[in-house]
Design a protein around this motif. Structure first.
Motif, PDB file in Angstrom:
ATOM      1  N   GLY A   1      39.161  54.267  37.404  1.00  0.00           N
ATOM      2  CA  GLY A   1      39.677  55.201  38.401  1.00  0.00           C
ATOM      3  C   GLY A   1      38.646  55.534  39.429  1.00  0.00           C
ATOM      4  O   GLY A   1      37.985  54.668  39.975  1.00  0.00           O
TER       5      GLY A   1
ATOM      6  N   GLY B   1      34.513  54.025  42.786  1.00  0.00           N
ATOM      7  CA  GLY B   1      35.546  53.055  42.454  1.00  0.00           C
ATOM      8  C   GLY B   1      36.295  52.690  43.721  1.00  0.00           C
ATOM      9  O   GLY B   1      36.947  53.545  44.334  1.00  0.00           O
ATOM     10  N   GLU B   2      36.176  51.465  44.152  1.00  0.00           N
ATOM     11  CA  GLU B   2      36.845  51.017  45.387  1.00  0.00           C
ATOM     12  C   GLU B   2      36.427  51.920  46.549  1.00  0.00           C
ATOM     13  O   GLU B   2      35.292  52.388  46.598  1.00  0.00           O
ATOM     14  CB  GLU B   2      38.374  51.033  45.175  1.00  0.00           C
TER      15      GLU B   2
ATOM     16  N   VAL C   1      38.195  54.613  47.376  1.00  0.00           N
ATOM     17  CA  VAL C   1      38.976  55.848  47.218  1.00  0.00           C
ATOM     18  C   VAL C   1      38.106  57.057  47.562  1.00  0.00           C
ATOM     19  O   VAL C   1      37.012  57.216  47.038  1.00  0.00           O
ATOM     20  CB  VAL C   1      39.497  55.965  45.766  1.00  0.00           C
TER      21      VAL C   1
ATOM     22  N   TYR D   1      37.562  44.951  42.253  1.00  0.00           N
ATOM     23  CA  TYR D   1      38.199  43.822  41.565  1.00  0.00           C
ATOM     24  C   TYR D   1      39.474  43.481  42.338  1.00  0.00           C
ATOM     25  O   TYR D   1      40.527  44.036  42.087  1.00  0.00           O
ATOM     26  CB  TYR D   1      38.523  44.180  40.111  1.00  0.00           C
ATOM     27  N   ARG D   2      39.347  42.587  43.296  1.00  0.00           N
ATOM     28  CA  ARG D   2      40.506  42.258  44.146  1.00  0.00           C
ATOM     29  C   ARG D   2      40.857  40.786  44.066  1.00  0.00           C
ATOM     30  O   ARG D   2      41.501  40.250  44.961  1.00  0.00           O
ATOM     31  CB  ARG D   2      40.216  42.632  45.599  1.00  0.00           C
TER      32      ARG D   2
ATOM     33  N   GLN E   1      36.948  29.023  31.156  1.00  0.00           N
ATOM     34  CA  GLN E   1      35.682  29.083  31.894  1.00  0.00           C
ATOM     35  C   GLN E   1      35.857  28.577  33.324  1.00  0.00           C
ATOM     36  O   GLN E   1      35.144  29.004  34.225  1.00  0.00           O
ATOM     37  CB  GLN E   1      34.628  28.242  31.178  1.00  0.00           C
ATOM     38  N   LEU E   2      36.782  27.635  33.503  1.00  0.00           N
ATOM     39  CA  LEU E   2      36.946  27.051  34.835  1.00  0.00           C
ATOM     40  C   LEU E   2      37.377  28.094  35.850  1.00  0.00           C
ATOM     41  O   LEU E   2      36.828  28.181  36.945  1.00  0.00           O
ATOM     42  CB  LEU E   2      37.972  25.914  34.781  1.00  0.00           C
TER      43      LEU E   2
ATOM     44  N   LYS F   1      32.564  32.160  42.042  1.00  0.00           N
ATOM     45  CA  LYS F   1      32.029  31.419  43.190  1.00  0.00           C
ATOM     46  C   LYS F   1      32.716  31.876  44.471  1.00  0.00           C
ATOM     47  O   LYS F   1      32.059  32.149  45.481  1.00  0.00           O
ATOM     48  CB  LYS F   1      32.252  29.927  42.965  1.00  0.00           C
TER      49      LYS F   1
ATOM     50  N   TRP G   1      44.097  46.509  31.077  1.00  0.00           N
ATOM     51  CA  TRP G   1      44.596  46.723  32.426  1.00  0.00           C
ATOM     52  C   TRP G   1      44.824  45.375  33.095  1.00  0.00           C
ATOM     53  O   TRP G   1      44.439  44.336  32.549  1.00  0.00           O
ATOM     54  CB  TRP G   1      43.653  47.616  33.244  1.00  0.00           C
TER      55      TRP G   1
ATOM     56  N   VAL H   1      45.260  43.077  36.933  1.00  0.00           N
ATOM     57  CA  VAL H   1      45.144  42.942  38.380  1.00  0.00           C
ATOM     58  C   VAL H   1      45.876  41.665  38.764  1.00  0.00           C
ATOM     59  O   VAL H   1      45.484  40.572  38.349  1.00  0.00           O
ATOM     60  CB  VAL H   1      43.676  42.864  38.842  1.00  0.00           C
TER      61      VAL H   1
ATOM     62  N   GLN I   1      50.595  36.453  35.142  1.00  0.00           N
ATOM     63  CA  GLN I   1      51.901  36.508  34.487  1.00  0.00           C
ATOM     64  C   GLN I   1      51.857  37.288  33.181  1.00  0.00           C
ATOM     65  O   GLN I   1      52.885  37.726  32.681  1.00  0.00           O
ATOM     66  CB  GLN I   1      52.397  35.084  34.185  1.00  0.00           C
ATOM     67  N   ALA I   2      50.659  37.420  32.628  1.00  0.00           N
ATOM     68  CA  ALA I   2      50.543  38.160  31.369  1.00  0.00           C
ATOM     69  C   ALA I   2      50.682  39.668  31.588  1.00  0.00           C
ATOM     70  O   ALA I   2      50.783  40.433  30.631  1.00  0.00           O
ATOM     71  CB  ALA I   2      49.199  37.857  30.716  1.00  0.00           C
TER      72      ALA I   2
ATOM     73  N   GLU J   1      27.457  27.629  37.938  1.00  0.00           N
ATOM     74  CA  GLU J   1      27.961  27.667  39.319  1.00  0.00           C
ATOM     75  C   GLU J   1      27.175  28.686  40.142  1.00  0.00           C
ATOM     76  O   GLU J   1      26.858  28.455  41.310  1.00  0.00           O
ATOM     77  CB  GLU J   1      29.457  28.029  39.338  1.00  0.00           C
TER      78      GLU J   1
ATOM     79  N   ARG K   1      24.160  29.608  39.515  1.00  0.00           N
ATOM     80  CA  ARG K   1      22.820  29.036  39.684  1.00  0.00           C
ATOM     81  C   ARG K   1      22.798  28.091  40.882  1.00  0.00           C
ATOM     82  O   ARG K   1      21.842  28.063  41.655  1.00  0.00           O
ATOM     83  CB  ARG K   1      22.399  28.288  38.421  1.00  0.00           C
TER      84      ARG K   1
END
Lengths: 611, 346
Positions: free
Chosen positions: B7, B158-159, B161, B181-182, B220-221, B228, B279, B281, B289-290, B323, B325
């Motif tokens: 928050g 946070g953001e 806000v 986290y966008r 991991q991909l 990146k 949570w 995003v 989708q989860a 990546e 690195r």
């Protein structure tokens, strides 16, 4: 010795010398083949076993000096191929330490070697492979310009090779390799350039159908993304190289593969819409068939493009005035205008059209109730009551709701909150521009008693990731799930067929917004035989079933009939309708099963055959 | 994201640099200071450390071993995990770690900070959650500067806000630190900061978890791809980049997986690498989708193995580590090749 004998001896000597030279050359030729064959055999064997260390050791052990150029070529070819495949192998096994240790070293070596041979060696399948591996090395090294140049060259090579050999095999191979990279942009570029080649009048038409064949094979394998990329180009070729009628038929077949049906996910509705637009351009509005317009309208509706769906459905109503799907279309127009386009008056007109022109249709009760609700909301109580009163008992759920509304009118009460609130929220002034709600059911169309998932989301786009708190509410026809709570998804099933409307609202101290979702539920409608119907022996019995309500998507359903006499199966069929006569009297039962994708429902009807 | 920082929690921390000299940190060019923020002629901002532009390439650091919780004081760990992690971080190109709080043993914390700097050249951003004191942000900023005038003071948020209010009431804060986290890129974030609180900003948390909540397996991909993409987007907004030039760097969440995060009260769960997500995003599209797709126990660029190596959970760098690195220590592979060549030569 006379001159003739001398000439004969010379002749035979010449033959012997010639034979000797020929044999020697054959041996050399056979040795070349043997060398390359052996080299290939070893290298492919090591690659198959993922034995890259041995592969590299083997290649290092081969002589480099005083060796024919084609031998060197194959050595270098396998060196490049081996290094590239080794990097792939490390990546696949997530051996990141080793992958990143070798990455730039190997890529530099691949680039250095491949650049020499792709620019100097005569074009063959291996040179194309080297160009492909070179492109991949540039891609890994993220040199944008070099990557683009290398890819352009790869495409040119593949097309030229296809042209020269009149064979699409190499093209297909390279497409498969690139598709594994999931490089959609590059594939799209390749297909676009290949299209230019196929559009040329001189190109063999069989290559065009082979091109479509590649798309079909990807579709069959479940890779609709690559299939879609190919078809995007193929449709352009169709329009240029085929007659209008042939093109139209081919375009329809492709659109049908990608459009929304509602019972399962669409593969690429955007491509389907592109094709519908092409069909319209090809044959003109007047020549469009009912199924074209309905498919396009439904495609728009599923994509949430309600304005366009409204346009298509209105065009349908205008052009197909006697069509059996009109009750459904007017109902859809009513729903779209009331709940999505904010056009309450227009929706009233559409619902009234169903009530007045199609009084015995499946949708009559649904539309009558909506008319009553809108009128009651507008406080035109007398008119509202008249429409509620007309609702028949064929839909007990709607009948019950109508009775509640009539009680409210009779007793001067407000409409119950759960029925009115969604409408009030939809039509309120000062809606929040930054709060976006989504709601959908999966699937969008289902069979009765099939589990359906309703999924919603609420986001305030003005505040980024730290979203405000929302309290959620659900209204409308939530099927078997009547106690949902403040959640963003739930599952339910529906025991009756027809359109179901669900509303999802999200609110907090700043306000509340709502969104509507629709689900269409289908049942088996048995037209013949009727329950308990009696036939005579040898009388022709019609077996016919359909969806209830009607659906234009005949092709995706599988029907199955089984007829039993005293428990013994005596007849089966997979047609939707057929005739049969029975030579034995008795009490028969028929089981009708309807299947679409993994969902199925069944119905049993009993009938009798007498003497 | 750390528990307790969901928050709009506000906190203050300082950019703490071992071995730096004294001086006041103001938003001006002041050549006699070791650490300060500078406004360039084009209006872009730069962080200057020892007279050189410094881009924060940071990582949140809390090496809580498997089987322990956030109450574990890792600064007192006799196995000195920071010496193992510091080496890996150094190779990766990390120049800053962020600590959420110093813990109770200040001397141990100081020693860790000194070790990281002296052995690996890594600086530390030290933070603390304000809690009730969020209403006195500017007073605290002024107080911090009285005690330590050598370093810039940042407001953590946070953001964006509440930033438009903070701009009015926190004039003594030198830079903004935001948790963002966008998804793959930061979108309009830098523009919003410019508009609402026109001071330099560092992103004090950003990242991607390595668990695909939809496919229900490690991924991991996608983690590497997202990190990146996020860094390349952030880079655009550094000084003299193609963006707004108001960013001085970022701190990735986080160095290692933390196995306690699903339930800080359930000891048994600290031994399990839980895959629950608390949570979601939607912008993390690969598993959106989860629904809930932010798997808190899986944010590490380095995974921890239950197998021990020198009494510490074995560190298993993920693809994201390599990546990053490639981005932060571009010539590492050349050093590696040279050292391999030397070894071969020997």
């Amino acid at each position: 010795m006379n001159s003739f004998s001398l000439r004969l001896i010379v002749f035979f000597l010449g033959v012997v010398v010639f034979a000797f030279c020929f044999a020697a050359e054959s041996r050399i030729f056979a040795q070349e083949d043997t060398y390359i064959q052996e080299l290939r055999g070893h290298c492919e064997g090591f690659i198959k076993e993922n034995n890259f260390t041995q592969l590299f050791d083997y290649l290092d052990s081969l002589a480099q000096d005083h060796v024919k150029p084609e031998y060197i070529f194959y050595q270098k070819y396998y060196s490049v191929k081996g290094k590239s495949l080794y990097l792939d192998y490390l990546e696949m096994n997530e051996d990141w330490a080793q992958f990143y240790e070798q990455l730039h070293v190997f890529d530099n070596q691949i680039i250095e070697t491949a650049e020499i041979y792709v620019n100097t060696y005569p074009l063959n399948g291996q040179v194309i492979d080297l160009q492909y591996l070179l492109w991949r090395a540039y891609l890994r090294e993220e040199g944008q310009e070099t990557t683009e140049i290398a890819f352009g060259k790869l495409v040119d090579m593949v097309i030229f090779y296809t042209q020269e050999n009149n064979d699409i095999a190499k093209f297909k191979e390279i497409v498969e390799l690139i598709s594994r990279e999931k490089s959609g942009d590059f594939l799209a570029q390749m297909f676009a350039e290949y299209r230019d080649y196929l559009e040329n009048e001189d190109t063999d038409p069989s290559l065009i159908s082979q091109f479509a064949g590649i798309a079909d094979s990807y579709l069959d394998d479940g890779n609709s993304e690559v299939a879609s990329l190919i078809y995007n180009q193929y449709v352009e070729i169709i329009c240029k190289r085929f007659s209008v009628q042939d093109a139209y038929l081919k375009l329809k077949i492709i659109a049908d593969k990608f459009r929304h049906y509602g019972f399962f996910s669409a593969k690429d509705p955007g491509l389907a819409e592109l094709i519908y637009e092409k069909i319209k351009g090809l044959i003109g509005n007047e020549s469009l068939k009912e199924e074209d317009v309905l498919a396009r309208g439904y495609n728009f509706e599923c994509e949430g493009n309600y304005a366009k769906a409204d346009e298509e459905y209105r065009a349908f109503a205008e052009n197909f005035k006697e069509n059996r799907f009109l009750p459904e279309i007017y109902t859809r127009l009513g729903i779209i205008n009331l709940y999505y386009l904010g056009n309450q008056e227009q929706s009233l007109n559409y619902f009234k059209t169903v009530a007045e022109k199609y009084p015995d249709s499946f949708y009559e009760s649904f539309c009558l109730y909506r008319i009553g609700l809108i009128l009651q909301w507008k406080k035109e109580f007398e008119s509202a009551d008249e429409f509620y009163a007309r609702i028949k008992n064929d839909d007990p759920q709607i009948k019950q709701l109508a009775e509640k509304r009539r009680d409210e009118i009779k007793n001067n009460l407000e409409i119950a909150q759960e029925s009115l609130y969604p409408l009030e929220l939809l039509y309120k002034q000062n809606k929040s521009p930054s709060i976006i709600l989504t709601l959908k059911s999966i699937p969008a169309r289902c069979l009765i008693n099939q589990q359906v998932e309703w999924i919603a989301s609420a986001q305030d786009y003005s505040v980024g990731t730290v979203q405000p708190f929302f309290a959620y509410q659900w209204f409308g026809d939530t099927g078997t799930n009547t106690d949902i709570g403040s959640v963003t998804k739930f599952t339910a099933s529906y025991a009756s067929s027809g359109p179901k409307l669900v509303f999802f609202s999200a609110g907090n101290a700043a306000g509340e917004e709502v969104v509507c979702g629709e689900l269409w539920v289908y049942d088996i409608g048995v037209i013949s035989p009727a329950q308990g119907q009696i036939f005579k022996v040898n009388e022709l019995v019609l077996f016919e079933a359909g969806l209830l309500p009607l659906s234009p998507e005949d092709g995706i359903f599988q029907w199955s009939w089984k007829v039993f006499l005293e428990g013994e199966e005596i007849l089966s069929s997979h047609a939707r309708t057929f005739n049969f006569s029975f030579d034995k009297q008795g009490k028969y039962t028929v089981e009708i099963e309807l299947k679409v994708e993994d969902s199925r429902i069944s119905k049993t009807i009993a009938f009798e055959v007498i003497e | 994201m750390k528990k307790g920082f969901m928050g709009i929690a506000i906190f203050i921390f300082c950019l703490s640099l071992s071995g730096c000299g004294k001086g006041e940190a103001k938003l001006k060019e002041e050549k006699h200071k070791d650490v300060y923020l500078r406004t360039l002629e084009n209006g872009h901002y730069e962080l200057i450390v020892k007279e050189k532009p410094f881009v924060i390439k940071g990582i949140c650091y809390a090496p809580v071993p498997i089987g322990k919780s956030h109450l574990f004081n890792f600064t007192c760990d006799p196995n000195k995990p920071w010496m193992v992690d510091g080496k890996l971080m150094n190779e990766m190109g990390v120049n800053t770690v962020r600590l959420y709080q110093p813990g109770d043993e200040l001397a141990a914390c100081k020693e860790m900070i000194e070790d990281l700097y002296k052995n690996y050249g890594i600086y530390t951003v030290m933070g603390h959650s304000l809690g009730f004191w969020e209403y006195h942000v500017n007073e605290l900023a002024k107080k911090i500067k009285e005690i330590d005038p050598n370093h810039p003071v940042s407001l953590g948020n946070g953001e964006t806000v509440g930033m438009e209010f903070a701009a009015d009431i926190c004039p003594d804060v030198d830079l903004l630190g935001c948790i963002v986290y966008r998804g793959k890129v930061f979108g309009s974030f830098f523009k919003e900061v410019k508009r609402k609180f026109d001071k330099p900003v560092m992103i004090t948390e950003f990242g991607c978890d390595a668990y695909n909540a939809f496919a229900q397996k490690e991924d991991q991909l996608n983690q590497a791809k997202f990190l990146k993409s996020q860094w390349l987007d952030l880079e655009k907004h550094l000084a003299n980049g193609e963006g707004l030039g108001n960013c001085v760097g970022g701190i990735i969440f986080e160095w290692n997986d933390e196995w306690w995060k699903t339930s800080d009260c359930d000891r048994d769960s600290w031994l399990v690498h839980d895959t629950e997500a608390s949570w979601g995003v939607g912008a993390y599209a690969f598993d959106a989708q989860a629904g809930k797709n932010m798997n808190e126990e899986w944010f590490g660029v380095v995974a921890f193995s239950p197998e021990l190596e020198n009494n510490l959970n074995k560190r298993m760098p993920r693809k994201a580590y390599y990546e990053l690195r490639e981005l932060w220590n571009k010539d590492f592979w050349k050093q590696d090749e040279e050292s391999s060549a030397e070894k071969k030569g020997n």
